[in-house]
Each structure stands twice: as structure tokens, then as C-alpha cells.
Scaffold this active site. Sequence first.
Site, PDB file in Angstrom:
ATOM      1  N   ASN A   1       0.885  -1.252  -0.076  1.00 33.33           N
ATOM      2  CA  ASN A   1       0.090   0.025   0.042  1.00 33.33           C
ATOM      3  C   ASN A   1       0.680   1.075  -0.215  1.00 33.33           C
ATOM      4  OD1 ASN A   1      -2.285  -1.461  -0.034  1.00 33.33           O
ATOM      5  ND2 ASN A   1      -2.500  -1.480   2.262  1.00 33.33           N
TER       6      ASN A   1
ATOM      7  N   ASP B   1      -9.915  -5.608  -6.110  1.00 38.00           N
ATOM      8  CA  ASP B   1     -10.627  -6.442  -5.343  1.00 38.00           C
ATOM      9  C   ASP B   1     -12.354  -6.509  -5.647  1.00 38.00           C
ATOM     10  OD1 ASP B   1      -8.231  -8.095  -4.737  1.00 38.00           O
ATOM     11  OD2 ASP B   1      -8.398  -6.699  -2.830  1.00 38.00           O
TER      12      ASP B   1
END
Length: 434
Positions: free
Chosen positions: A23, A121
Site C-alpha cells: 500500500n 478486489d
Amino acid sequence: MSTFQIEGGYQLKGDLEPQGAKNEALQVICATLLSSGITTIDNIPEIRDVLKLIDILNGLGVKTERISKGNYSFDAGNVDINYLKSPEYADKAAGLRGSIMIIGPLLARFGRGFIPQPGGDKIGRRRVDTHFIGLQKLGAEFNFDKENHWYSVTADQLKGAYMLLDEASVTGTANILMAAILAEGTTTIYNAACEPYLQQLCKMLVNMGAKIQGIGSNLLTIEGVSSLKGCKHRVLPDMIEVGSFIGLAAMTASEIRLKNVGIEHLGIIPESFRRLGIKVEQSGDNLLIKNTGHYEIDSYLDGGIMTIADAPWPGLTPDLLSVFLVVATQAKGSVLIHQKMFESRLFFVDKLIDMGAQIILCDPHRATVIGLDRKHSLRATKMSSPDIRAGIALLIAAMSAKGTSTIDNIEQIDRGYENIDGRLNAIGAKITRI
């Protein structure tokens, strides 16, 4: 499509070192677009999502060089902004949700940015309103092409503004922050996300010449500057991978040492695993997980069932709740897993129920796990990985199960975990990539 074939039931023993934080890497790589100087970033995880982002930057004309494994240099001195209108860019950006964070830097430096509706996702509704509302407050004009699903923002000159974010979005905060760095005047972002990823992004931007106050808090004040220079930056260890490995050790009753984990940036992750009864010992910047043959979930002082829930930093990251849920299946006691942020992230529990886990899916956000206390092992089965985090949770479950399991669609796991099969096989796992 590739598949993992996992022979479960083996104990592991040895050392693991977490990769760089995915991230953070996505954010700081996007930030290289803000400067015409050369920026060098070390400890970049070479995983699918990160390599896709680097490929997008290459298409934009950014000169990237792989100096060594995980060590890259970026030279954004000659960016081709017209690449944003190419079919090639549309195809690449649509498949990577993190690509939305190139919008802020491009808007700040070149006055415009375009991006297709981002992918990523399938874990529920993940709106991007926060990004564009913040950019509009800085003076950008926003448009959405409903027919082609394209977002665009334009501005002759961004101007500093006060804003209160409707949610503490990590990527939203990052995008707005990067745009505000080159805006005229002072920008105040309240209810900003303050995860370690954001703190690292802020530190890198300061090294590039940005003026930011309030780093580590939910109130950021940015004094705009006219330009930024290049810098050197190192990505933190991935706290999600650290948590995944703690869960793996517990489920497989293994003794594993996690090296160089960046303990000061882990927040409540180690303590949250201790609430499940897992012994997590600290030694310097290492964690040792051992004596995991039996672990018992805490209960509240009044005897109530423990709840493990996600929350904005410094609360527990939602990316680890899938792992906590799997770990609880072999504990003694019961726990309520409350996934507040995403409404589809718990739907993978049907696979665990097929394996013999005792789980009640209360609603899309909550699941109650009744631990088996190792009286029954999970059963091997055939599964498919729906997203990155559920994928690693299913892999952990399969490694603890008796027999041979298969997991399809492991490209999802590869998006977040570098060479996971090779690293785990080195300490005793039996994973074959087909």
C-alpha cells in the site's frame, strides 16, 4: 490461470522477512510524478499490482530503472500526458485500483488527469467520491463520462482550501495530499487518514521539498510550493504480511521468527493476535511466534464474546480480518469478526465451512467463529481465491488441513504477496504452483 496445490498438515520452522509494504509502494511511486528530478525508492515489493503501476508510469514516459531487486529509480522529467487518452492506458489502469492515485500528482503538475473506473478486489462497494470531492475543493473541474466510465479532472491552478473528508480514506487522503503540495496557498485536510503508509508518503514528500504539518495525525496542513525535487526513500515492511505470517504460524502450530518487521509501525496488530491467545514475543525488531499448539480466545470482563473489528488507524486494519477469522477456527472459544468497511469480504467463509470450520455468517459484515480447539482438523478441499486477503487466508487454512487442497485464481494472491510459495516452502511448506 494458475493453481496452488497444497499438501497440508505440516509444521513450519524458520525465519521469514516481510516484503515492502504494497500500500505504501503504490502511493510513493505515484508521488514520483510530482517532480522532474530523479527519485530512488528501495524495498519495493515486486508483486503484480506494483509492477502494473510501474508499467503505467513507463507508458507515461517516466524513465524507470531497476537498480537491484526492490530498488528502482524514477525520472518523470518528460511525462507524455496524452498517453492518458490511449486505449493501452485505459486497459492497464482499469485493472489496477491503485492507479487512481496518479490523478492527484498529474492534476497538480500538468493541470489535468484522466482515469477509467478503477478495478481491484471484488469486496464490495469502494466509492471514489472522497478523491474527487477533495480535488474539487482545490479548484478542479470534475467530469464523469457515464457511457465510457471515465473520470477526468482539470484545473489551470489549484488553490489551497479547508476540507473535512467524509471518510478517512487512505487512497483518497493520499491523492488530495499530493495535489495540494503544488497548490497555491494553504490546504487543511481534516479527518485525514493517518496510517503508516500516509506518514511515509508525507515524509517522502517533505524530503522532496513539500511543507506538511500534522504528519501522523488526522489533521494535515499543507503549504503549497512551486516545485519538488527528487529524493531517496525506503518502503516500510508490510504490516499485512507480518499479520498474515503470525496467523500462519498459529494455524500450523509452528515456530516462526519474523525478522525486521518494523515493530513501531505495526500498531495493535501483535496485541490483537494475543487476544486470540497467540504468543507473540518481541526481540528487537523481530517477532517470535511459538507454542501455538493450543491458544484460547480472551473474553470480556463480563464474560461476553470477544469482538475483533476493523477501524481507521490506529485501529485494526481491515486487510487482516480474513486472517483473524481463519486463525479463530482452531482456537478454543468464540469470537465475533466484524468487517465494517466492506460488505463482501466475509463471503469466502463458505469455503471454510466446507472444510469443517464452525462459522455463522450473521450478515455481510459479521461472522461468529466457534473455535474447534484443534479437536478436529480442517478438511482439504478445492477452492478459488476471490481477492488478495481472502486468498492468503484460504492458503493458511489449506496449510493447516489434512490432505491435499487446491486453490485456483492464485493471481489474486500474487497481487499482494511476492513469491509466497517459494518463501513458505523454504521453511517446510508443501506448496506446488501449477
